[in-house]
Design a protein around this motif. Sequence first.
Motif, PDB file in Angstrom:
ATOM      1  N   GLU A 112      20.892 -15.601  10.282  1.00  0.00           N
ATOM      2  CA  GLU A 112      20.813 -14.328   9.552  1.00  0.00           C
ATOM      3  C   GLU A 112      20.663 -14.499   8.047  1.00  0.00           C
ATOM      4  O   GLU A 112      20.137 -13.606   7.378  1.00  0.00           O
ATOM      5  CB  GLU A 112      22.067 -13.489   9.822  1.00  0.00           C
ATOM      6  N   TYR A 113      21.155 -15.608   7.516  1.00  0.00           N
ATOM      7  CA  TYR A 113      21.164 -15.789   6.071  1.00  0.00           C
ATOM      8  C   TYR A 113      20.411 -17.061   5.695  1.00  0.00           C
ATOM      9  O   TYR A 113      20.557 -18.096   6.358  1.00  0.00           O
ATOM     10  CB  TYR A 113      22.601 -15.886   5.554  1.00  0.00           C
ATOM     11  N   TRP A 114      19.643 -16.969   4.598  1.00  0.00           N
ATOM     12  CA  TRP A 114      18.799 -18.076   4.163  1.00  0.00           C
ATOM     13  C   TRP A 114      18.920 -18.303   2.664  1.00  0.00           C
ATOM     14  O   TRP A 114      19.069 -17.351   1.891  1.00  0.00           O
ATOM     15  CB  TRP A 114      17.334 -17.782   4.500  1.00  0.00           C
ATOM     16  N   GLY A 115      18.834 -19.570   2.273  1.00  0.00           N
ATOM     17  CA  GLY A 115      18.747 -19.897   0.868  1.00  0.00           C
ATOM     18  C   GLY A 115      17.322 -19.809   0.369  1.00  0.00           C
ATOM     19  O   GLY A 115      16.398 -19.503   1.128  1.00  0.00           O
ATOM     20  N   GLN A 116      17.143 -20.107  -0.906  1.00  0.00           N
ATOM     21  CA  GLN A 116      15.829 -19.971  -1.527  1.00  0.00           C
ATOM     22  C   GLN A 116      14.979 -21.232  -1.356  1.00  0.00           C
ATOM     23  O   GLN A 116      13.782 -21.202  -1.604  1.00  0.00           O
ATOM     24  CB  GLN A 116      15.969 -19.662  -3.019  1.00  0.00           C
ATOM     25  N   GLY A 117      15.592 -22.315  -0.938  1.00  0.00           N
ATOM     26  CA  GLY A 117      14.860 -23.545  -0.678  1.00  0.00           C
ATOM     27  C   GLY A 117      14.902 -24.513  -1.842  1.00  0.00           C
ATOM     28  O   GLY A 117      15.045 -24.121  -3.007  1.00  0.00           O
ATOM     29  N   THR A 118      14.765 -25.795  -1.522  1.00  0.00           N
ATOM     30  CA  THR A 118      14.691 -26.843  -2.525  1.00  0.00           C
ATOM     31  C   THR A 118      13.581 -27.812  -2.129  1.00  0.00           C
ATOM     32  O   THR A 118      13.463 -28.178  -0.960  1.00  0.00           O
ATOM     33  CB  THR A 118      16.039 -27.564  -2.699  1.00  0.00           C
ATOM     34  N   GLN A 119      12.771 -28.210  -3.097  1.00  0.00           N
ATOM     35  CA  GLN A 119      11.611 -29.036  -2.818  1.00  0.00           C
ATOM     36  C   GLN A 119      12.007 -30.501  -2.698  1.00  0.00           C
ATOM     37  O   GLN A 119      12.712 -31.047  -3.558  1.00  0.00           O
ATOM     38  CB  GLN A 119      10.575 -28.893  -3.939  1.00  0.00           C
ATOM     39  N   VAL A 120      11.532 -31.137  -1.643  1.00  0.00           N
ATOM     40  CA  VAL A 120      11.669 -32.582  -1.465  1.00  0.00           C
ATOM     41  C   VAL A 120      10.262 -33.167  -1.376  1.00  0.00           C
ATOM     42  O   VAL A 120       9.469 -32.736  -0.534  1.00  0.00           O
ATOM     43  CB  VAL A 120      12.469 -32.922  -0.195  1.00  0.00           C
ATOM     44  N   THR A 121       9.968 -34.125  -2.229  1.00  0.00           N
ATOM     45  CA  THR A 121       8.668 -34.768  -2.228  1.00  0.00           C
ATOM     46  C   THR A 121       8.867 -36.272  -2.077  1.00  0.00           C
ATOM     47  O   THR A 121       9.603 -36.880  -2.849  1.00  0.00           O
ATOM     48  CB  THR A 121       7.895 -34.481  -3.524  1.00  0.00           C
ATOM     49  N   VAL A 122       8.227 -36.838  -1.070  1.00  0.00           N
ATOM     50  CA  VAL A 122       8.326 -38.266  -0.797  1.00  0.00           C
ATOM     51  C   VAL A 122       6.969 -38.900  -1.068  1.00  0.00           C
ATOM     52  O   VAL A 122       5.979 -38.565  -0.418  1.00  0.00           O
ATOM     53  CB  VAL A 122       8.765 -38.529   0.647  1.00  0.00           C
ATOM     54  N   SER A 123       6.940 -39.804  -2.019  1.00  0.00           N
ATOM     55  CA  SER A 123       5.684 -40.467  -2.373  1.00  0.00           C
ATOM     56  C   SER A 123       5.526 -41.764  -1.585  1.00  0.00           C
ATOM     57  O   SER A 123       6.506 -42.442  -1.279  1.00  0.00           O
ATOM     58  CB  SER A 123       5.644 -40.755  -3.867  1.00  0.00           C
ATOM     59  N   SER A 124       4.276 -42.087  -1.298  1.00  0.00           N
ATOM     60  CA  SER A 124       4.002 -43.301  -0.509  1.00  0.00           C
ATOM     61  C   SER A 124       3.823 -44.516  -1.397  1.00  0.00           C
ATOM     62  O   SER A 124       3.751 -44.416  -2.614  1.00  0.00           O
ATOM     63  CB  SER A 124       2.749 -43.094   0.340  1.00  0.00           C
TER      64      SER A 124
END
Length: 124
Positions: A112-124
């Motif tokens: 029912e409840y959600w956060g705004q999100g956080t970006q995770v970026t994995v570089s090769s």
Amino acid sequence: QVQLVESGGGLVQAGGSLRLSCAASGRTFGTYAMGWFRQAPGKEREFVAAIIWNGASTNYADSVKGRFTISRDNAKNTVYLQMSSLKPEDTAVYYCAARRERYLGSREPEYEYWGQGTQVTVSS
């Protein structure tokens, strides 16, 4: 009403680790199951991991099993996602979600409840 705020995202090299945190408001956090979902560019949001109200049981997507660990600290109203052996395909916006039930859920409509999100970026 529960408000969720994620933190801990960032840029990391493949093989590295990150720990995401999700801080929840409200006195009912300890009675809710919690989950993490993620959405990669151009893809639908998908389930990552879930934990029941007291932390005694967890569930993971096959793609992260053995690399990610979900945990919670009810005294701090916080749920965590420890991510290790990260791969470029783990790149996504990660969302924390709360479910007004005590037990595991792996589908978006169950939360029912959600956060705004956080970006995770994995570089090769």
